[in-house]
Design a protein around this motif. Sequence first.
Motif, PDB file in Angstrom:
ATOM      1  N   PHE A 254       0.821  -1.215   0.000  1.00 16.88           N
ATOM      2  CA  PHE A 254       0.000   0.000   0.000  1.00 16.88           C
ATOM      3  C   PHE A 254       0.855   1.265   0.000  1.00 16.88           C
ATOM      4  CE2 PHE A 254      -3.350   2.518   2.638  1.00 16.88           C
ATOM      5  CZ  PHE A 254      -3.781   3.169   1.485  1.00 16.88           C
ATOM      6  N   HIS A 255       1.826   1.334   0.899  1.00 15.54           N
ATOM      7  CA  HIS A 255       2.671   2.526   1.014  1.00 15.54           C
ATOM      8  C   HIS A 255       3.409   2.785  -0.303  1.00 15.54           C
ATOM      9  CE1 HIS A 255       4.759   5.524   3.521  1.00 15.54           C
ATOM     10  NE2 HIS A 255       5.864   5.187   2.879  1.00 15.54           N
ATOM     11  N   ALA A 256       3.955   1.737  -0.904  1.00 14.81           N
ATOM     12  CA  ALA A 256       4.696   1.888  -2.153  1.00 14.81           C
ATOM     13  C   ALA A 256       3.776   2.311  -3.295  1.00 14.81           C
ATOM     14  CB  ALA A 256       5.397   0.576  -2.500  1.00 14.81           C
ATOM     15  N   GLN A 257       2.547   1.789  -3.305  1.00 14.28           N
ATOM     16  CA  GLN A 257       1.585   2.201  -4.331  1.00 14.28           C
ATOM     17  C   GLN A 257       1.316   3.700  -4.255  1.00 14.28           C
ATOM     18  OE1 GLN A 257      -1.509  -0.496  -3.039  1.00 14.28           O
ATOM     19  NE2 GLN A 257      -1.494  -1.550  -5.008  1.00 14.28           N
ATOM     20  N   LEU A 258       1.078   4.181  -3.049  1.00 17.35           N
ATOM     21  CA  LEU A 258       0.799   5.604  -2.869  1.00 17.35           C
ATOM     22  C   LEU A 258       1.990   6.449  -3.300  1.00 17.35           C
ATOM     23  CD1 LEU A 258      -0.988   5.525   0.608  1.00 17.35           C
ATOM     24  CD2 LEU A 258      -2.056   6.012  -1.599  1.00 17.35           C
ATOM     25  N   GLN A 259       3.176   6.025  -2.939  1.00 15.30           N
ATOM     26  CA  GLN A 259       4.361   6.781  -3.319  1.00 15.30           C
ATOM     27  C   GLN A 259       4.551   6.813  -4.826  1.00 15.30           C
ATOM     28  OE1 GLN A 259       7.431   4.796  -0.930  1.00 15.30           O
ATOM     29  NE2 GLN A 259       7.570   6.632   0.367  1.00 15.30           N
ATOM     30  N   ALA A 260       4.216   5.723  -5.501  1.00 13.35           N
ATOM     31  CA  ALA A 260       4.431   5.633  -6.945  1.00 13.35           C
ATOM     32  C   ALA A 260       3.352   6.347  -7.752  1.00 13.35           C
ATOM     33  CB  ALA A 260       4.487   4.164  -7.363  1.00 13.35           C
ATOM     34  N   THR A 261       2.218   6.611  -7.147  1.00 14.77           N
ATOM     35  CA  THR A 261       1.124   7.270  -7.872  1.00 14.77           C
ATOM     36  C   THR A 261       1.436   8.741  -8.060  1.00 14.77           C
ATOM     37  OG1 THR A 261      -0.469   5.737  -6.878  1.00 14.77           O
ATOM     38  CG2 THR A 261      -1.345   7.751  -7.874  1.00 14.77           C
ATOM     39  N   PRO A 262       1.397   9.237  -9.298  1.00 13.78           N
ATOM     40  CA  PRO A 262       1.649  10.664  -9.520  1.00 13.78           C
ATOM     41  C   PRO A 262       0.715  11.524  -8.674  1.00 13.78           C
ATOM     42  CG  PRO A 262       1.623   9.490 -11.600  1.00 13.78           C
ATOM     43  CD  PRO A 262       1.155   8.512 -10.565  1.00 13.78           C
ATOM     44  N   ASP A 263       1.226  12.640  -8.190  1.00 13.80           N
ATOM     45  CA  ASP A 263       0.442  13.489  -7.304  1.00 13.80           C
ATOM     46  C   ASP A 263      -0.886  13.899  -7.924  1.00 13.80           C
ATOM     47  OD1 ASP A 263       2.656  13.273  -5.725  1.00 13.80           O
ATOM     48  OD2 ASP A 263       3.231  15.401  -5.812  1.00 13.80           O
ATOM     49  N   ASP A 264      -0.895  14.122  -9.244  1.00 13.86           N
ATOM     50  CA  ASP A 264      -2.107  14.630  -9.887  1.00 13.86           C
ATOM     51  C   ASP A 264      -3.056  13.524 -10.352  1.00 13.86           C
ATOM     52  OD1 ASP A 264      -0.527  13.664 -11.929  1.00 13.86           O
ATOM     53  OD2 ASP A 264      -0.878  15.371 -13.281  1.00 13.86           O
ATOM     54  N   ARG A 265      -2.763  12.256 -10.000  1.00  9.24           N
ATOM     55  CA  ARG A 265      -3.651  11.141 -10.382  1.00  9.24           C
ATOM     56  C   ARG A 265      -4.157  10.370  -9.179  1.00  9.24           C
ATOM     57  NH1 ARG A 265      -2.040   9.898 -15.502  1.00  9.24           N
ATOM     58  NH2 ARG A 265      -0.901  11.662 -16.341  1.00  9.24           N
ATOM     59  N   LEU A 266      -3.917  10.857  -7.996  1.00 10.30           N
ATOM     60  CA  LEU A 266      -4.237  10.122  -6.782  1.00 10.30           C
ATOM     61  C   LEU A 266      -5.588  10.550  -6.233  1.00 10.30           C
ATOM     62  CD1 LEU A 266      -1.679   9.380  -3.953  1.00 10.30           C
ATOM     63  CD2 LEU A 266      -4.081   9.768  -3.457  1.00 10.30           C
ATOM     64  N   LEU A 267      -6.474   9.566  -6.037  1.00 13.14           N
ATOM     65  CA  LEU A 267      -7.792   9.803  -5.454  1.00 13.14           C
ATOM     66  C   LEU A 267      -7.915   8.991  -4.169  1.00 13.14           C
ATOM     67  CD1 LEU A 267     -10.029   9.358  -8.650  1.00 13.14           C
ATOM     68  CD2 LEU A 267      -8.763  11.390  -7.921  1.00 13.14           C
ATOM     69  N   ILE A 268      -8.820   9.414  -3.294  1.00 17.58           N
ATOM     70  CA  ILE A 268      -9.096   8.648  -2.083  1.00 17.58           C
ATOM     71  C   ILE A 268     -10.587   8.353  -2.008  1.00 17.58           C
ATOM     72  CG2 ILE A 268      -7.101   9.453  -0.789  1.00 17.58           C
ATOM     73  CD1 ILE A 268      -8.869  11.498   0.590  1.00 17.58           C
ATOM     74  N   GLU A 269     -10.918   7.248  -1.373  1.00 21.78           N
ATOM     75  CA  GLU A 269     -12.313   6.803  -1.326  1.00 21.78           C
ATOM     76  C   GLU A 269     -12.572   6.068  -0.022  1.00 21.78           C
ATOM     77  OE1 GLU A 269     -12.724   2.671  -3.419  1.00 21.78           O
ATOM     78  OE2 GLU A 269     -11.547   3.968  -4.771  1.00 21.78           O
ATOM     79  N   SER A 270     -13.835   5.978   0.341  1.00 20.03           N
ATOM     80  CA  SER A 270     -14.196   5.199   1.528  1.00 20.03           C
ATOM     81  C   SER A 270     -14.534   3.766   1.153  1.00 20.03           C
ATOM     82  CB  SER A 270     -15.386   5.840   2.241  1.00 20.03           C
ATOM     83  OG  SER A 270     -16.583   5.674   1.481  1.00 20.03           O
ATOM     84  N   ASP A 271     -15.215   3.546   0.023  1.00 19.15           N
ATOM     85  CA  ASP A 271     -15.708   2.237  -0.417  1.00 19.15           C
ATOM     86  C   ASP A 271     -16.588   1.596   0.642  1.00 19.15           C
ATOM     87  OD1 ASP A 271     -16.084   0.189  -2.217  1.00 19.15           O
ATOM     88  OD2 ASP A 271     -14.252  -0.881  -1.673  1.00 19.15           O
ATOM     89  N   VAL A 272     -17.316   2.412   1.395  1.00 17.30           N
ATOM     90  CA  VAL A 272     -18.191   1.870   2.439  1.00 17.30           C
ATOM     91  C   VAL A 272     -19.649   1.934   1.991  1.00 17.30           C
ATOM     92  CG1 VAL A 272     -16.601   2.472   4.289  1.00 17.30           C
ATOM     93  CG2 VAL A 272     -18.399   4.096   3.641  1.00 17.30           C
ATOM     94  N   HIS A 273     -20.507   1.268   2.768  1.00 18.24           N
ATOM     95  CA  HIS A 273     -21.923   1.159   2.454  1.00 18.24           C
ATOM     96  C   HIS A 273     -22.814   1.937   3.415  1.00 18.24           C
ATOM     97  CE1 HIS A 273     -21.105  -2.216  -0.364  1.00 18.24           C
ATOM     98  NE2 HIS A 273     -20.092  -2.395   0.446  1.00 18.24           N
ATOM     99  N   LYS A 274     -22.215   2.598   4.383  1.00 19.83           N
ATOM    100  CA  LYS A 274     -22.986   3.332   5.375  1.00 19.83           C
ATOM    101  C   LYS A 274     -22.476   4.763   5.489  1.00 19.83           C
ATOM    102  CE  LYS A 274     -23.893  -0.736   8.282  1.00 19.83           C
ATOM    103  NZ  LYS A 274     -23.741  -1.310   9.645  1.00 19.83           N
ATOM    104  N   VAL A 275     -23.402   5.705   5.475  1.00 21.43           N
ATOM    105  CA  VAL A 275     -23.033   7.115   5.596  1.00 21.43           C
ATOM    106  C   VAL A 275     -22.207   7.348   6.855  1.00 21.43           C
ATOM    107  CG1 VAL A 275     -23.940   9.437   5.990  1.00 21.43           C
ATOM    108  CG2 VAL A 275     -24.994   7.968   4.256  1.00 21.43           C
ATOM    109  N   ASP A 276     -22.590   6.714   7.945  1.00 19.45           N
ATOM    110  CA  ASP A 276     -21.943   6.978   9.225  1.00 19.45           C
ATOM    111  C   ASP A 276     -20.506   6.471   9.299  1.00 19.45           C
ATOM    112  OD1 ASP A 276     -24.342   8.084   9.859  1.00 19.45           O
ATOM    113  OD2 ASP A 276     -24.943   6.557  11.316  1.00 19.45           O
ATOM    114  N   LEU A 277     -20.056   5.723   8.297  1.00 18.59           N
ATOM    115  CA  LEU A 277     -18.669   5.251   8.265  1.00 18.59           C
ATOM    116  C   LEU A 277     -17.773   6.081   7.358  1.00 18.59           C
ATOM    117  CD1 LEU A 277     -19.143   1.365   8.067  1.00 18.59           C
ATOM    118  CD2 LEU A 277     -18.486   2.711  10.067  1.00 18.59           C
ATOM    119  N   VAL A 278     -18.358   6.974   6.579  1.00 20.33           N
ATOM    120  CA  VAL A 278     -17.599   7.682   5.556  1.00 20.33           C
ATOM    121  C   VAL A 278     -16.465   8.509   6.142  1.00 20.33           C
ATOM    122  CG1 VAL A 278     -17.698   9.512   3.805  1.00 20.33           C
ATOM    123  CG2 VAL A 278     -19.441   7.732   3.841  1.00 20.33           C
ATOM    124  N   ASP A 279     -16.766   9.392   7.081  1.00 18.91           N
ATOM    125  CA  ASP A 279     -15.742  10.319   7.578  1.00 18.91           C
ATOM    126  C   ASP A 279     -14.554   9.591   8.192  1.00 18.91           C
ATOM    127  OD1 ASP A 279     -17.039  12.610   6.726  1.00 18.91           O
ATOM    128  OD2 ASP A 279     -18.041  12.966   8.646  1.00 18.91           O
TER     129      ASP A 279
END
Length: 357
Positions: A254-279
């Motif tokens: 995971f750490h290496a993937q993040l480091q290798a991803t260009p700064d302008d192509r990196l997105l973040i997501e929750s991938d959760v099914h409940k609103v209360d878990l998003v934040d």
Amino acid sequence: MIASTAPAQQSNSAPSANAAAESALISNGVAGLTLAPTSANAPAPTMFDAHCHLTDTPAQLANLPALATGMVALMGTRLGDWDHVADTFIQNPTRAIAGFGIHPWYAEATEKEHPTDDVYATPVWIKLLKRRLRRFPHAFVGEIGVDRIATHPDRPTVKYDWDAQVRVFRHQWQLAAAMQRPVSVHMVQAPGWFQDFVRAEAKRKDPTTWPRTIMLHSFSGSVELLQQLLRLGKFGKRLYFSYSFFVNSRSPKFHAQLQATPDDRLLIESDVHKVDLVDSAMEQVLEAVCQAKNWTRDEAIQITTENSRRAFGLPANGLAKDTVIDLGEPQVESDGESSDDSESSSDDEEEIGRKII
């Protein structure tokens, strides 16, 4: 990941087990990640959740406007949940964007429920998807993709039909390309197939055969695959790599993937099914990004949010409510002939869309 509340014949595991695992992982964290304390005087974060399934838990949707996360991308995974995604989007036009698509776990069932039209050799379901995208001009196509390891819950030794997945994926890719919409892609244990597919598309040297942008959600490929995909010239520039704490933190790369991803192509997501878990899910993946990129929290939020807006084609100042929702008369085809999106066929869409649940 898809709905933990899906019908029994489509779910990949027991709903309660899925929900418990998701909640426990997000609540407890993973060794090696230390969450930064939140100051009481800190400004509200404006993170952009690039991939979630909040309509799978309708009882919590009323809490969506209260999220600290500023924007969420709602995934549609089958015809039966498109209405829920659309309704949630309409009710929260400044906090959500809508995706409509067929997840690979639903590909086989979708083909069986909605076979090819005898006259035009076009699947009925792809016509319904096209109509839905026309009605929502800022919607993306997702969640689509391929998955080599998922199995039927009632037949644990039987994997979802691969040929059906590929056919359904190709149809959706082609429609997204024709309409120049972004796509959110689920790719599990199929890096070689996906790489061959996008290489073949790139060799055609025709930008109209590619969707506007391609977001690889909870990207689990190797650093080498990431770098190879980025080398696809002008097509590689359309690729974005999204990461979730729920999925990606389980991997030592995971750490290496993040480091290798260009700064302008990196997105973040929750991938959760409940609103209360998003934040909480977003805060955890944000912290992982900060550690890998050596960014401050504010820098990580600003960069990933700008990337998400660009990936989804949203202006920096947001969308006015009247430009978000288009439920007007059917548009005319580019060749001058009227489309088959008649008022009666729109009614058929709603009936068929709900039938598959």
